[in-house]
Design an enzyme around this catalytic site. Structure first.
Site, short mmCIF file in Angstrom:
data_model
loop_
_atom_site.label_atom_id
_atom_site.label_comp_id
_atom_site.label_asym_id
_atom_site.label_seq_id
_atom_site.Cartn_x
_atom_site.Cartn_y
_atom_site.Cartn_z
CG ASP A 174 -2.10 0.95 1.09
OD1 ASP A 174 -2.25 1.57 0.02
OD2 ASP A 174 -2.86 1.10 2.06
CE LYS A 175 0.60 7.71 -2.88
NZ LYS A 175 -0.59 8.50 -3.15
CG HIS A 176 -0.42 7.66 4.17
ND1 HIS A 176 -1.76 7.68 4.47
CD2 HIS A 176 0.10 8.81 4.66
CE1 HIS A 176 -2.03 8.80 5.13
NE2 HIS A 176 -0.92 9.50 5.25
CB SER A 177 -0.23 10.88 -0.31
OG SER A 177 -0.09 12.29 -0.41
CB THR A 235 -7.89 8.54 -2.55
OG1 THR A 235 -6.56 9.04 -2.65
CG2 THR A 235 -8.11 7.50 -3.63
NE ARG A 283 -3.39 14.39 16.65
CZ ARG A 283 -3.03 13.85 15.48
NH1 ARG A 283 -3.55 12.71 15.08
NH2 ARG A 283 -2.16 14.44 14.71
CB SER A 306 -2.77 9.53 13.33
OG SER A 306 -3.85 9.67 12.47
CE LYS A 334 -5.34 6.84 9.87
NZ LYS A 334 -5.76 8.24 9.77
CE LYS A 335 -2.15 3.83 4.42
NZ LYS A 335 -3.04 3.50 3.27
#
Ligand code: URA
Length: 453
Positions: free
Chosen positions: A82-85, A122, A170, A185, A189-190
């Site tokens: 997977d990828k996160h930005s 997304t 927050r 955070s 999730k990942k």
């Protein structure tokens, strides 16, 4: 363990034990800690910070606070990646990267988020298609993942529920900008999504949450080191966000750009470079390529052969979107009723632009949210945005505004006219956008490779 004693310990700057962090996360999840106590703890962490071991323990406790996806039973014939930005303006890379990696043999169960502030999400982009299931049943998600190799969906409330409550608190207590809290955070999730490797795009510049290279590198380092310590191989690219990424910004407009990119009709060079770089790193991390360069070459091949486009089409069909998204070429996407150009006021070249302000124009048009519960208008945004440094002639469109009404278009154009300036080449040197990829930060050998800025 008393909540107030744990808060006091952090307030005094003490490193918290695993048991204390588990008590904190347990209290967030089961409601044992009040909003006031959670907020006080978040502020103590923001002011006092956390070491890597503490951040890792917090991340793991949050990842274990709810359901975790387990792909072992699915017996997938490839790694789960997977990828996160961290978010930007016009960042639609996930829409292309997921099918590219799928076409190269990976499986990408991408749990994506909504837009935040001036940045797009997304999930909001995919919501442009009527019928596309953003939160499918787990069995359907698995079916689509196996069939298409990728599935882009929204987070279920059961995945890392501690993050959901902590993030909401927050958000309204000025405690978002804490490195350990952001790290926990994102990664909780990942980790809960059961991945085998993760690539992260940490954006830097005037359209990113991190304005300076030092901030972005500190976040990237925290993310890759904590991911590694939690058993998740990860790399982060620090990438430029001083201009809109690609040609369009706005939900349906970006989906249409992604379709054109996959189909090969238009691939804006910086968007292509970043997509290949992130895909290459992920393929290498997942063992599907010997190096990031080889991974990028494989990514280029599956784009050219149309295999990546096929994976995307299968995913969209499997989740209830258009049956043949490539043939339709974005025709089912909703379109704005008003489309107007912003003409260049003079001959010259386009100066640097405040990218965050462009993102906020899209929010004003209705393409983002002012409050969490606001609906999104998928049709609106900015199209064919010229990059800084472009040579332009008087009257030539610098971009096109897609708006829901004439009034909204007027207001956006008035604001944009103050943001985009055309410089006289006799008085100012053309803007020179920096490289897209500024740095690669990796955990495997805990090394950091910096490119010239
Ligand atoms: N994105 C997240 O998911 N969490 C943060 O804390 C910040 C950005």
């Amino acid at each position: 363990m008393l909540a107030q004693e744990i808060i006091r310990a952090k307030r005094e700057g003490r490193a918290l034990s695993e048991a204390e962090l588990q008590a904190f996360v347990g209290g967030i999840t089961d409601g044992g800690w009040s909003d006031a106590q959670v907020a006080a703890m978040a502020m103590a962490v923001l002011l006092r910070g956390m070491g890597r071991a503490e951040t890792t323990a917090l991340t793991l406790a949050m990842a274990h606070s709810g359901e975790r996806l387990d792909w072992a039973a699915a017996d997938l014939p490839g790694p789960v990646l997977d990828k996160h930005s961290t978010g930007g303006v016009g960042d639609k890379v996930s829409l292309m990267l997921a099918p590219i990696v799928a076409a190269c043999g990976g499986f990408v169960p991408m749990v994506s988020g909504r837009g935040l502030g001036h940045t797009g999400g997304t999930l909001d982009k995919l919501a442009s298609w009527p019928g596309y299931q953003l939160t499918p049943e787990p069995a359907r998600m698995q079916r689509v993942l196996r069939d298409a190799g990728c599935v882009i969906v929204g987070a279920s409330a059961r995945l890392a529920p501690a993050d959901r409550r902590l993030y909401a608190i927050r958000d309204v207590t000025a405690t978002v900008e804490s490195l350990p809290l952001i790290t926990a955070s994102i990664l909780s999730k990942k980790l809960a999504a059961g991945l085998q490797a993760l690539v992260m795009d940490v954006k830097v510049g005037n359209g990113a949450f991190c304005a300076t290279g030092a901030e972005a590198e500190a976040l990237a380092r925290s993310l890759v080191e904590v991911a590694g310590a939690a058993g998740l191989p990860a790399r982060a690219l620090v990438t430029d966000m001083n201009q809109v990424l690609g040609r369009h910004a706005g939900n349906a407009l970006e989906v249409s750009e992604a379709i054109g990119f996959l189909a090969g009709t238009a691939r804006e060079p910086r968007l292509l470079e970043l997509t290949l770089a992130l895909s290459g790193e992920l393929l290498a991390l997942g063992g599907l390529a010997a190096s990031a360069a080889e991974g990028a070459a494989r990514a280029r091949e599956v784009l050219a052969s149309g295999k990546a486009a096929e994976c995307f089409a299968r995913m969209v069909r499997g989740l209830g979107g258009p049956a043949d998204v490539l043939a339709a070429n974005g025709a089912e996407l909703p379109r704005a009723p008003v489309v107007r150009p912003l003409p260049a006021p003079a001959d010259g070249h386009l100066g640097l632009v405040d990218t965050r302000a462009l993102g906020l124009v899209i929010v004003e048009l209705g393409g983002g949210r002012r409050r969490a519960e606001d609906p999104i208008d998928p049709r609106v945004g900015l199209a064919d945005v010229l990059p800084p440094g472009s040579a332009v002639q008087r009257g030539e469109p610098l971009l096109w505004v897609h708006a829901a009404s004439d009034d909204a278009a007027d207001a956006a154009l008035a604001r944009l006219a103050t943001l985009l300036c055309v410089l006289d080449p006799r008085q100012a040197r053309p803007a020179e956008p920096g490289p897209v990829v500024c740095a690669v930060i990796q955990t495997d050998a805990l090394q950091c490779q910096l490119f010239s800025r």
